[in-house]
Scaffold this motif. Structure first.
Motif, PDB file in Angstrom:
ATOM      1  N   SER A   7      26.845 -12.198 -79.406  1.00 22.01           N
ATOM      2  CA  SER A   7      26.654 -12.960 -78.166  1.00 22.01           C
ATOM      3  C   SER A   7      26.828 -12.080 -76.935  1.00 22.01           C
ATOM      4  O   SER A   7      26.044 -12.156 -75.986  1.00 22.01           O
ATOM      5  CB  SER A   7      27.630 -14.139 -78.109  1.00 22.01           C
ATOM      6  OG  SER A   7      27.142 -15.238 -78.833  1.00 22.01           O
ATOM      7  N   TYR A   8      27.852 -11.242 -76.941  1.00 24.55           N
ATOM      8  CA  TYR A   8      28.047 -10.332 -75.808  1.00 24.55           C
ATOM      9  C   TYR A   8      26.827  -9.418 -75.647  1.00 24.55           C
ATOM     10  O   TYR A   8      26.345  -9.189 -74.531  1.00 24.55           O
ATOM     11  CB  TYR A   8      29.299  -9.474 -76.020  1.00 24.55           C
ATOM     12  CG  TYR A   8      30.594 -10.125 -75.600  1.00 24.55           C
ATOM     13  CD1 TYR A   8      30.765 -10.611 -74.312  1.00 24.55           C
ATOM     14  CD2 TYR A   8      31.664 -10.232 -76.490  1.00 24.55           C
ATOM     15  CE1 TYR A   8      31.966 -11.191 -73.910  1.00 24.55           C
ATOM     16  CE2 TYR A   8      32.868 -10.823 -76.110  1.00 24.55           C
ATOM     17  CZ  TYR A   8      33.009 -11.302 -74.824  1.00 24.55           C
ATOM     18  OH  TYR A   8      34.190 -11.880 -74.431  1.00 24.55           O
ATOM     19  N   HIS A   9      26.340  -8.911 -76.779  1.00 26.24           N
ATOM     20  CA  HIS A   9      25.171  -8.018 -76.739  1.00 26.24           C
ATOM     21  C   HIS A   9      23.947  -8.745 -76.175  1.00 26.24           C
ATOM     22  O   HIS A   9      23.243  -8.219 -75.303  1.00 26.24           O
ATOM     23  CB  HIS A   9      24.872  -7.492 -78.145  1.00 26.24           C
ATOM     24  CG  HIS A   9      23.667  -6.618 -78.218  1.00 26.24           C
ATOM     25  ND1 HIS A   9      23.699  -5.272 -77.890  1.00 26.24           N
ATOM     26  CD2 HIS A   9      22.376  -6.887 -78.557  1.00 26.24           C
ATOM     27  CE1 HIS A   9      22.491  -4.762 -78.038  1.00 26.24           C
ATOM     28  NE2 HIS A   9      21.670  -5.719 -78.441  1.00 26.24           N
ATOM     29  N   VAL A  16      21.771  -7.922 -72.762  1.00 26.40           N
ATOM     30  CA  VAL A  16      20.326  -7.660 -72.732  1.00 26.40           C
ATOM     31  C   VAL A  16      19.645  -8.524 -71.673  1.00 26.40           C
ATOM     32  O   VAL A  16      18.784  -8.057 -70.911  1.00 26.40           O
ATOM     33  CB  VAL A  16      19.707  -7.901 -74.123  1.00 26.40           C
ATOM     34  CG1 VAL A  16      18.185  -7.871 -74.053  1.00 26.40           C
ATOM     35  CG2 VAL A  16      20.211  -6.866 -75.125  1.00 26.40           C
ATOM     36  N   THR A  17      20.032  -9.791 -71.602  1.00 31.35           N
ATOM     37  CA  THR A  17      19.443 -10.696 -70.619  1.00 31.35           C
ATOM     38  C   THR A  17      19.864 -10.318 -69.205  1.00 31.35           C
ATOM     39  O   THR A  17      19.038 -10.339 -68.273  1.00 31.35           O
ATOM     40  CB  THR A  17      19.858 -12.151 -70.915  1.00 31.35           C
ATOM     41  OG1 THR A  17      19.411 -12.500 -72.236  1.00 31.35           O
ATOM     42  CG2 THR A  17      19.234 -13.113 -69.918  1.00 31.35           C
ATOM     43  N   SER A  77      22.384 -20.504 -71.474  1.00 21.57           N
ATOM     44  CA  SER A  77      22.448 -20.897 -72.888  1.00 21.57           C
ATOM     45  C   SER A  77      23.228 -19.875 -73.706  1.00 21.57           C
ATOM     46  O   SER A  77      24.039 -20.240 -74.576  1.00 21.57           O
ATOM     47  CB  SER A  77      21.039 -21.039 -73.462  1.00 21.57           C
ATOM     48  OG  SER A  77      20.321 -22.035 -72.787  1.00 21.57           O
ATOM     49  N   LYS A  78      22.988 -18.610 -73.420  1.00 25.28           N
ATOM     50  CA  LYS A  78      23.686 -17.556 -74.156  1.00 25.28           C
ATOM     51  C   LYS A  78      25.180 -17.539 -73.824  1.00 25.28           C
ATOM     52  O   LYS A  78      26.013 -17.237 -74.686  1.00 25.28           O
ATOM     53  CB  LYS A  78      23.043 -16.195 -73.859  1.00 25.28           C
ATOM     54  CG  LYS A  78      21.644 -16.073 -74.454  1.00 25.28           C
ATOM     55  CD  LYS A  78      21.024 -14.723 -74.192  1.00 25.28           C
ATOM     56  CE  LYS A  78      19.641 -14.640 -74.839  1.00 25.28           C
ATOM     57  NZ  LYS A  78      19.017 -13.313 -74.677  1.00 25.28           N
ATOM     58  N   GLN A  79      25.515 -17.869 -72.580  1.00 22.14           N
ATOM     59  CA  GLN A  79      26.921 -17.939 -72.192  1.00 22.14           C
ATOM     60  C   GLN A  79      27.612 -19.095 -72.921  1.00 22.14           C
ATOM     61  O   GLN A  79      28.761 -18.971 -73.366  1.00 22.14           O
ATOM     62  CB  GLN A  79      27.042 -18.116 -70.677  1.00 22.14           C
ATOM     63  CG  GLN A  79      28.480 -18.086 -70.160  1.00 22.14           C
ATOM     64  CD  GLN A  79      29.158 -16.747 -70.399  1.00 22.14           C
ATOM     65  OE1 GLN A  79      28.656 -15.698 -70.000  1.00 22.14           O
ATOM     66  NE2 GLN A  79      30.312 -16.771 -71.060  1.00 22.14           N
TER      67      GLN A  79
END
Length: 289
Positions: A26-28, A32-33, A4-6
């Protein structure tokens, strides 16, 4: 979550391009994930991209830049890149001191992180100074009965123990345990960590009976929380065996260390450093007269 974050990153790259604050976010977040998933190399790439964007957009002296340096240092530390982690932690601390001053929770976080890396590098004296500063800030901001204060006491005790300040380490370990018992109760992972640390220092001071009780408490909690086949459970069996052996209870020590070996074999297989340590420790008992 990572997928989802990608997707969010791909959308932001298309809408805003690389050099945008939302893209950096988003990169950060992806980094973290990735760190949480144990993908440290990928996490460093993602966190470094976030940092580069923030440096370009906000410059060095900005809270978001400090956050990126801090987060990057955590992953560099986890990957064993301790010199780089030290540099990143120091830069985060310098920025936060300039922006927020000494008495701020983010400054405390940076002192804590810097102290952890100094400890890992064997610079225990510097680590104690940083961890003591983190503790002082947390005490002033949050008071004695707070989880952050407990973390500081616990972390400080580890470095005091390593430097040979066993009496101070015992006091800090006990205070961390008392706070965690009050906040979380008996059946919590942090409470188990405090029992484990307290037991190690009690053992080093020659108080084997107390150490045995503390280490048994840590093991009981970990068995309840994680079950038998968990690396933390294996660590507790191993630590318990050390104290049982010191008390002359060879049969119990053998049983505990065999349990640790069995778990590590199942989790890691042959040839893993933890498995090898268990084999070596068990042989030491078997060769005792």
């Amino acid at each position: 979550a990572l997928q989802s974050k990608q997707c969010a990153l791909d959308i932001r790259l298309k809408l805003f391009g690389e050099e945008h604050t939302s893209t950096a976010d988003s990169y950060h977040s992806i980094g973290v994930t990735e760190h949480a998933l144990g993908k440290f190399s990928s996490a460093i790439v993602s966190k470094q991209r976030a940092l580069d964007i923030r440096l370009k957009l906000f410059g060095e002296e900005h809270s978001r830049t400090a956050d990126s340096f801090h987060s990057l240092s955590v992953t560099q530390h986890a990957l064993g890149e301790l010199s780089l982690a030290l540099q990143s932690s120091q830069r985060a601390l310098d920025i936060r001191l300039k922006l927020f001053g000494e008495e701020h929770s983010s400054t405390a976080d940076s002192y804590h992180s810097l102290g952890a890396t100094q400890h890992a590098l064997g610079d225990f004296s510097s680590a104690i100074l940083c961890k003591q500063r983190a503790l002082n800030i947390n005490l002033k901001l949050f008071g004695e009965e707070h989880s952050r204060t407990a973390v500081s006491y616990h972390s400080l005790s580890v470095s005091q123990h390593a430097l040979g300040g066993l009496t101070l380490a015992l006091q800090c370990s006990q205070r961390a345990l008392d706070i965690r018992l009050k906040l979380f109760g008996e059946g919590h992972g942090s409470t188990a960590d405090s029992y484990h640390s307290l037991g190690a220092t009690q053992h080093a001071l020659g108080d084997f009976s107390s150490a045995l009780q503390s280490k048994q408490c840590a093991l009981d909690i970990k068995l309840k929380l994680f079950g038998e086949e968990h690396t933390s459970t294996a660590d507790s069996y191993c630590a318990l065996g050390v104290t049982q052996l010191a008390l002359g209870d060879v049969s119990s020590a053998h049983l505990s260390k065999q349990c640790a070996l069995d778990i590590r074999l199942k989790l890691f297989g042959e040839g893993h450093p933890s498995t090898n340590t268990s084999y070596h420790s068990l042989r030491g008992i078997q060769h005792k007269p």
